[in-house]
Design a protein around this motif. Structure first.
Motif, PDB file in Angstrom:
ATOM      1  N   ILE A 128       1.049  -1.083  -0.181  1.00  0.00           N
ATOM      2  CA  ILE A 128      -0.152  -0.034  -0.141  1.00  0.00           C
ATOM      3  C   ILE A 128       0.848   1.302   0.094  1.00  0.00           C
ATOM      4  O   ILE A 128       0.444   2.380  -0.447  1.00  0.00           O
ATOM      5  CB  ILE A 128      -0.988   0.008   1.097  1.00  0.00           C
ATOM      6  N   ARG A 132       0.399   4.368  -2.683  1.00  0.00           N
ATOM      7  CA  ARG A 132       0.432   5.607  -1.991  1.00  0.00           C
ATOM      8  C   ARG A 132       1.580   6.731  -2.950  1.00  0.00           C
ATOM      9  O   ARG A 132       0.991   7.624  -3.199  1.00  0.00           O
ATOM     10  CB  ARG A 132       0.463   5.691  -0.549  1.00  0.00           C
ATOM     11  N   HIS A 159     -13.135   6.517   3.505  1.00  0.00           N
ATOM     12  CA  HIS A 159     -13.081   5.451   4.704  1.00  0.00           C
ATOM     13  C   HIS A 159     -11.982   4.548   4.615  1.00  0.00           C
ATOM     14  O   HIS A 159     -11.793   3.947   3.659  1.00  0.00           O
ATOM     15  CB  HIS A 159     -14.464   4.807   4.988  1.00  0.00           C
ATOM     16  N   PRO A 160     -11.254   4.259   5.746  1.00  0.00           N
ATOM     17  CA  PRO A 160     -10.336   3.018   5.612  1.00  0.00           C
ATOM     18  C   PRO A 160     -10.875   1.833   5.132  1.00  0.00           C
ATOM     19  O   PRO A 160     -10.047   1.163   4.766  1.00  0.00           O
ATOM     20  CB  PRO A 160      -9.809   3.125   7.148  1.00  0.00           C
ATOM     21  N   ALA A 163      -9.790   1.178   1.762  1.00  0.00           N
ATOM     22  CA  ALA A 163      -8.287   1.497   1.504  1.00  0.00           C
ATOM     23  C   ALA A 163      -7.632   0.627   0.366  1.00  0.00           C
ATOM     24  O   ALA A 163      -6.788   0.803  -0.497  1.00  0.00           O
ATOM     25  CB  ALA A 163      -7.522   1.288   2.833  1.00  0.00           C
ATOM     26  N   THR A 171      -7.288   9.329   5.418  1.00  0.00           N
ATOM     27  CA  THR A 171      -7.763  10.574   6.655  1.00  0.00           C
ATOM     28  C   THR A 171      -7.359  11.748   6.047  1.00  0.00           C
ATOM     29  O   THR A 171      -6.715  12.089   5.046  1.00  0.00           O
ATOM     30  CB  THR A 171      -6.750  10.241   7.653  1.00  0.00           C
ATOM     31  N   GLU A 173      -5.842  14.119   7.343  1.00  0.00           N
ATOM     32  CA  GLU A 173      -4.590  14.366   7.661  1.00  0.00           C
ATOM     33  C   GLU A 173      -3.684  14.000   6.456  1.00  0.00           C
ATOM     34  O   GLU A 173      -2.563  14.667   6.024  1.00  0.00           O
ATOM     35  CB  GLU A 173      -3.720  13.632   9.115  1.00  0.00           C
ATOM     36  N   GLN A 174      -3.939  12.804   5.960  1.00  0.00           N
ATOM     37  CA  GLN A 174      -2.972  12.041   5.057  1.00  0.00           C
ATOM     38  C   GLN A 174      -3.399  13.060   3.703  1.00  0.00           C
ATOM     39  O   GLN A 174      -2.121  13.177   3.148  1.00  0.00           O
ATOM     40  CB  GLN A 174      -3.407  10.809   5.040  1.00  0.00           C
ATOM     41  N   TRP A 201     -15.544   9.390  12.051  1.00  0.00           N
ATOM     42  CA  TRP A 201     -15.012   8.661  13.128  1.00  0.00           C
ATOM     43  C   TRP A 201     -13.535   9.323  13.699  1.00  0.00           C
ATOM     44  O   TRP A 201     -13.215   9.013  14.658  1.00  0.00           O
ATOM     45  CB  TRP A 201     -14.724   7.207  12.718  1.00  0.00           C
ATOM     46  N   ASP A 202     -13.022  10.194  12.791  1.00  0.00           N
ATOM     47  CA  ASP A 202     -11.607  10.268  13.193  1.00  0.00           C
ATOM     48  C   ASP A 202     -11.470  11.445  14.161  1.00  0.00           C
ATOM     49  O   ASP A 202     -11.872  12.504  14.186  1.00  0.00           O
ATOM     50  CB  ASP A 202     -10.990  11.275  11.661  1.00  0.00           C
ATOM     51  N   PRO A 203     -10.752  10.898  15.265  1.00  0.00           N
ATOM     52  CA  PRO A 203     -10.452  11.865  16.233  1.00  0.00           C
ATOM     53  C   PRO A 203      -9.595  13.009  16.290  1.00  0.00           C
ATOM     54  O   PRO A 203      -9.495  14.086  16.949  1.00  0.00           O
ATOM     55  CB  PRO A 203      -9.533  10.924  17.354  1.00  0.00           C
ATOM     56  N   LYS A 204      -9.009  13.227  14.802  1.00  0.00           N
ATOM     57  CA  LYS A 204      -8.385  14.197  14.579  1.00  0.00           C
ATOM     58  C   LYS A 204      -9.078  15.092  13.568  1.00  0.00           C
ATOM     59  O   LYS A 204      -8.395  16.252  12.940  1.00  0.00           O
ATOM     60  CB  LYS A 204      -6.823  13.943  14.173  1.00  0.00           C
TER      61      LYS A 204
END
Lengths: 291, 291
Positions: A128, A132, A159-160, A163, A171, A173-174, A201-204
């Motif tokens: 993966i 990427r 969503h993961p 993937a 995400t 962030e990514q 769902w992402d805590p960040k």
């Protein structure tokens, strides 16, 4: 925060939401007419729907109905198994850019692809990180074409659970790391599409929405996460039927400067069974009440 | 990196993998005998299986067969709708700790819970941040009980597709943030369980495994991610049948100092239909070849 309860001027319909009705395809031209009849001012169509309806005919109809686009779905699928695959992806993405320009879209949404071959059930490998890297290179190359056409690219983190086969950017962030690497000057040519289904769902999430800011927040997609969810792809919920705190997330997005449409994108076999007009009416009502 | 190809001394079987065979429950006592007959030296049983077999009887059988535990499944479910729910969770988790001690487990694995009520289909609210705060408080309280019993707690981040109903800790980074907050001294009393199914997609996986280090890496679970995956819960793949780069991830875990068992945990209606002994034989073969 904008008041959505009184009207639906900020509502957009992703046309996948009503691509089928009563179990059969609903042609894009009819979808657009049904949207216009309800005062819906924006849509985000899918390429296959546009191709079936005709690109120029769709552009003319949109102008005649005074319906804008909130995005164009979709480019991407950058990962490849060989050089021919890479070139085919590049060519196809250039065509998507040209179509987006013809339709007057504010951005081309990118679903970046997963492991090459995985969507067809035959993944070429398990690396993966390599996929990427291909994705990042593919976006970099397309960004040149996009700049020439003045068409912003919106990376949509998926969503993961997608993937492997649909998108290895998973995400916000990514996605923003890719934006920072390829467009450090925040030119506006590269940003993100925030679909609550993929990122709720992402805590960040809040921190990354703030990091994105107005220059990088190019689209907001809404629907809901059902409990239980019975299918990985086509069991998205209507706003209000699930557990996503839609108003809170919209608040974060608007606090960061986003002023665009809120686009309803629901893939759901259960809603595709209903009458398309009823589904649009429900979207309008739920958008006022729950978003 | 340890060589797994020649024998299966480092293989553990999570007994959920064979909780059913040919469509019917397979009693834990028979599972343990079947493991022993194959030279499997470790298991991770589930509480309901142990309860059905009897706690003391299971402890005696494990000693007689010289089978160790690689973990005990599971504590957690900390989020609650009211004070009674909080106390019930605390009491149940204390019992889980006591059982883990009786069975000689190296850690109690924690599946921390999602939105209260969501697993039963009736989420009490949509505030995942509030659920996360309850989870953190619940782990903090249980950590006192765990320290008294010298039983380490292993937070298992679950795949984001389970955020609503099973666990609102969804990345290794998030789990380690909780560890840092509650056990800044890295005492060994609190760590993580790395299940490849839940974390394989994470672009920050390698970095977070390194961050965890030997003191916090308490368990490694293996299986595979199938393409397509047709069920959110019970469609895990046998190692080698999917897209997870198992050897690479095990390399990261071992480079960080982990020396424990590699535990096969597969929830799969298709494998539960097979003969349990055949499934165990397949686990051994695939563990040698693919992990």
């Amino acid at each position: 925060m904008r008041d959505f309860t009184a009207d639906h001027r900020w509502l957009s319909i992703n046309t996948a939401t009503v691509r089928r009705q009563r179990g059969a395809d609903w042609p894009l031209a009819e979808i657009l007419d049904a949207c216009a009849a309800r005062g819906i001012r924006a849509v985000s169509p899918w390429r296959d729907q546009v191709a079936a309806a005709g690109l120029q005919a769709t552009a003319r109809q949109l102008r005649a109905l005074d319906i804008a686009l909130s995005g164009y779905c979709r480019g991407g699928m950058f990962s490849y198994a060989d050089a021919a695959g890479r070139e085919a992806a590049r060519d196809d993405n250039r065509r998507a850019l040209d179509e987006a320009c013809t339709l007057g879209a504010p951005c081309l949404v990118l679903v970046v692809g997963g492991l090459p071959g995985a969507l067809a059930g035959t993944p070429a490998h398990r690396d993966i990180a390599a996929a990427r890297a291909q994705v990042s290179d593919g976006i970099a190359a397309l960004l040149e074409d996009a700049r020439e056409r003045r068409m912003p690219l919106a990376i949509e983190p998926l969503h993961p659970m997608y993937a492997a086969d649909r998108a290895c950017i998973n995400t916000l962030e990514q996605a923003l790391d890719v934006c920072d690497a390829l467009d450090p000057g925040r030119s506006g040519a590269l940003g993100v599409a925030v679909d609550v289904y993929h990122v709720w769902w992402d805590p960040k999430l809040q921190a990354q929405i703030e990091r994105a800011g107005a220059r990088r927040l190019l689209a907001l997609h809404v629907c809901d996460w059902l409990v239980p969810t019975t299918d990985l792809l086509n069991d998205r919920g209507m706003m209000g039927d699930g557990v996503i705190d839609l108003r809170r997330i919209r608040g974060w997005v608007e606090s960061s400067g986003f002023t665009g449409c809120s686009e309803v994108e629901i893939f759901s076999t259960r809603w595709w069974r209903r009458d398309g007009g009823e589904v649009l009416d429900t979207c309008i009502e739920r958008h006022r009440r729950c978003v």
